[in-house]
Scaffold this active site. Sequence first.
Site, PDB file in Angstrom:
ATOM      1  N   LYS B  81       0.857  -1.188   0.000  1.00  0.00           N
ATOM      2  CA  LYS B  81       0.000   0.000   0.000  1.00  0.00           C
ATOM      3  C   LYS B  81       0.893   1.238   0.000  1.00  0.00           C
ATOM      4  O   LYS B  81       1.935   1.249   0.668  1.00  0.00           O
ATOM      5  CB  LYS B  81      -0.907  -0.015   1.245  1.00  0.00           C
ATOM      6  CG  LYS B  81      -1.956   1.089   1.281  1.00  0.00           C
ATOM      7  CD  LYS B  81      -2.901   0.924   2.476  1.00  0.00           C
ATOM      8  CE  LYS B  81      -3.934   2.035   2.538  1.00  0.00           C
ATOM      9  NZ  LYS B  81      -4.875   1.859   3.675  1.00  0.00           N
ATOM     10  N   SER B 156      -9.829   2.130   2.678  1.00  0.00           N
ATOM     11  CA  SER B 156      -8.874   2.889   1.887  1.00  0.00           C
ATOM     12  C   SER B 156      -7.862   2.020   1.127  1.00  0.00           C
ATOM     13  O   SER B 156      -7.243   2.492   0.187  1.00  0.00           O
ATOM     14  CB  SER B 156      -8.113   3.847   2.803  1.00  0.00           C
ATOM     15  OG  SER B 156      -7.270   3.140   3.683  1.00  0.00           O
ATOM     16  N   SER B 180     -10.170  -0.193   6.802  1.00  0.00           N
ATOM     17  CA  SER B 180      -9.533   0.002   5.502  1.00  0.00           C
ATOM     18  C   SER B 180      -8.885  -1.240   4.888  1.00  0.00           C
ATOM     19  O   SER B 180      -8.510  -1.224   3.722  1.00  0.00           O
ATOM     20  CB  SER B 180      -8.473   1.105   5.601  1.00  0.00           C
ATOM     21  OG  SER B 180      -9.112   2.353   5.602  1.00  0.00           O
TER      22      SER B 180
END
Lengths: 477, 488
Positions: B81, B156, B180
């Site tokens: 990420k 997210s 997330s």
Amino acid sequence: MKWQPVIGLEIHVQLATQSKIFSGAATQFGAMPNTQACAIDLGLPGTLPVLNEQAIMLALRFGLAIDAEIPSKILFYRKNYFYPDLPKGYQISQLDSPIVGAGRIPLGDGSGRQLAIERAHLEEDAGKSLHRDMEGISEIDLNRAGIPLLEIVTRPEIYSAEEAVLWFRRIHALVCYLGLSDAVMAESSMRCDVNVSVRPAKQARLGERIEIKNLNSFRFVEQALDFEIDRQIRCLEEGRKIVRETRLYDPNERQTLPMRSKEYAEDYRYFPDPDLLPLIVKDEWIEDIRQSLPPLPEQRSQSYQSSLGLSREAADYLCVDCTTADYFDSVATLSKDPVASANWIMGELAFANKAAGCTLADSRVSADALADLIRRINDTTLSSKMAKIVFAALCEGRSSSVDEAIDALDMKQLSDEDELAELVTRTLDAHPHQVGQYRSGKTKLLGFFVGQIMQATHGQANPKKLNTLLRKMLDKA
Amino acid sequence: MTEDISASFSLTQLSHKLKTGELSSEQLVTHCLNRIDKYDQPVNAFITVTGEQALSEAKQADRRRRQGDPRPLLGIPIAHKDLFCTQGTLTSCGSRMLANFVAPYDATVVNRCRAAGLISLGKTNMDEFAMGCSNETSFFGPVNNPWDMARTAGGSSGGSAAAVAADLVPVATASDTGGSIRLPAAFCGRTGFKPTYGRISRYGMVAFASSLDQAGVIAREVEDIAQMLNCLVGHDKRDSTSSRMPWTDPLPLMQKGCQKMRIGIPVALLDRLDGDCRKSFETAVAVLQELDAELVDIELPHAHYGVAIYHVIAPAEASANLSRYDGVRYGHRCDSPKDLEDLYIRSRTEGFGFEVKRRILTGTYVLSAGYADAYYRRAQSIRRLIRDDFEKAFDRVQLVATPTTIGPAFKKGEKLQDPVAMYQQDAFTVLANLAGLPCISTPAPPVAGLPYGLHLQARPFDEISLLQAGHALQQHTQWHRQTPETAT
């Protein structure tokens, strides 16, 4: 109307840790800008603070020395504000549960007076903004960012500028004594903010207060307060109101000037820093620190007075910092003459160091050498006059030990009675006329004979013995 | 042959094939890079692809493997990420503010992956500073759901979830502050795992809300998760909040299943579910029941405050965490500022997107003098009550089960104008962050043809129960094995 100033001090002390409070970067003064700032000090994304245990220990040392309440759990907070030299946009500081709670510092002058300390908390120092005139460019040096600070907050229980300086000196001495900091004010490793208000002498309620920031010498504290107290009194007497604000002291103009208005208090939006878990203070730490505390200045001064027979003045002088007191201890022990040791340290040595621009720590005269010198005076090898010449040789580095200096300067005092007697006989024989005058009552001529012999021995004759011997031999016939 | 590789995209199988020599790391990495080339443009899962470096690392891994290097994850590709700092490549956090930021260090997560022999293919798209649950706040554009490109991949960690869902990479790191990891995993039909707060170091993971942020993983199977946890978990002296709790390799214990496990269901929370979602959830937990778990009704009396207090605490911490982006030292700086204030205002105005600004303002407000008691401190009190609720529940049960989300992936743009509706997406997931619990989202039966997730939570540091139950479920179901048509 009579006015009373009320003063409180906030003293910032940079703690003498090897590395910063939340990072491994070094803390030495005077390095090239930004060479002692790592990713954490720069506040780079993703970095996290890790608490330096040494800073905790030094702060606890202060707490225990002033007999303060120590909480069982210590919390760190974020104090939020924007400034270019504050890399994270918040300063890690303390709010509730500071590491040092309420305590007290004795003045140590035998009067029993104490100053109440409200609290002392740990926080990280900010960097430095350098506004040199560079086409509108400001520079930032983050070497200082993250250096541990202990902020010592006194109760507002100081009532004059002189007293404020007295207490500031006292706290400075204690900080040095405990080895918390080198406390060199010129390098801003110790600096002071003062809060001052003025009220009618009989009024209990405090007046509106003014904060004067960043005073980095005892003199400036006194001058700034003198000016500010005066200004406030004048202001009130003219019927104007004091507006709460922060001011700066300008030593060139000898006046304080407004920095920023505090009409509405700044909102720092404190909240506990979630990156640092609450720190539980261990009982062992407290015990260990208590064991390692040096005797405090007032205790040490007391014992110098009672067991070594020093005057209070001398004892207090020697106890201002640990270095001086430790030096004195060595000299006194080796020379077995505490009073002479104190006199030499406060007199000749202090004078010589001042002239050479050095301190006890880097003085050329070691405690061993000074003790030897005192021993040589006491065993009459040296007269006090000769001792000063030997001392000068040590100070200038011409000799490394007292005996070496005595040899090099051919400075041994002539104390041997037979030798002296022979000298006296020879001198009396050489001046029969004066001997006759002396014996017929002109005893003032004793000085003449002493002078003759001193001249012959280059001043090395032991004056006490010489006098006795001369009298004895002149009075004989 | 390449389709063969994708069909067996579990770490266990890949690891086995690499070990036997049936597959080389170079082939595997090439396969993934080809898929990224082919499918990532519509999905938009990646912000940065580091293909060349990955290929050279793959060759090196193959050499090491031949020399007898036994590390099970050696040579397996991974994606990070884009909030894990990677030395020398962009770490943007999905923000214009950091669209030029190259970190001079690796996050601990990145380091540990490298130490295990994993090969990074690049950095995945995300909501800006991890703020969002639809991946629509990214400066680099939304991530589209591989199951239906008109829908959000969730956020997210949308890029990580979509990359794993589209078989662009077998596993990806992710982070979870309020859901997330789990929400995008559920929306994309993959397994998402958030360990106990403190299990994995946060060092080098760009902070959103420090007391809630936790790194984790999105992969196909629970076994993959267990392997990744073996590599990621452990105390890190650079993160004071990282835990020193011992970690036991869960792999040998996975077969224990969920026999005799008591699983609590907070029935009151399920009222808001529509019929299809409820049915999916009930089907999934019924499988656990068949596998000899016992289902128990429980109460979490303060759970319905979760979203509200989350949106006080998280923005409060974020408002401070994002203060460092001021245009002074790194990141976006506005052109020719007039003075310091202008530098601050314009750099931040230009650098941050709408949602980030909203949260900074919210956070600043709830910490302000006069409001902190009513908002920030009250929220902290309720947070403790929620933690107590769970503690009480865990006296009776081993796991707490809910769906991961209130519905399957929604259409892009659908909730952008209604932040409160958007925030409600996290209703089931925020609780584990507030209470610091480990949790997993594993696929449940699809709802209206879209993936849907079962959400299990355990007491702090009891990751093993989650892995055992999740593994048992996956051994007896096929929901997690499905791959979206768009990616085949």
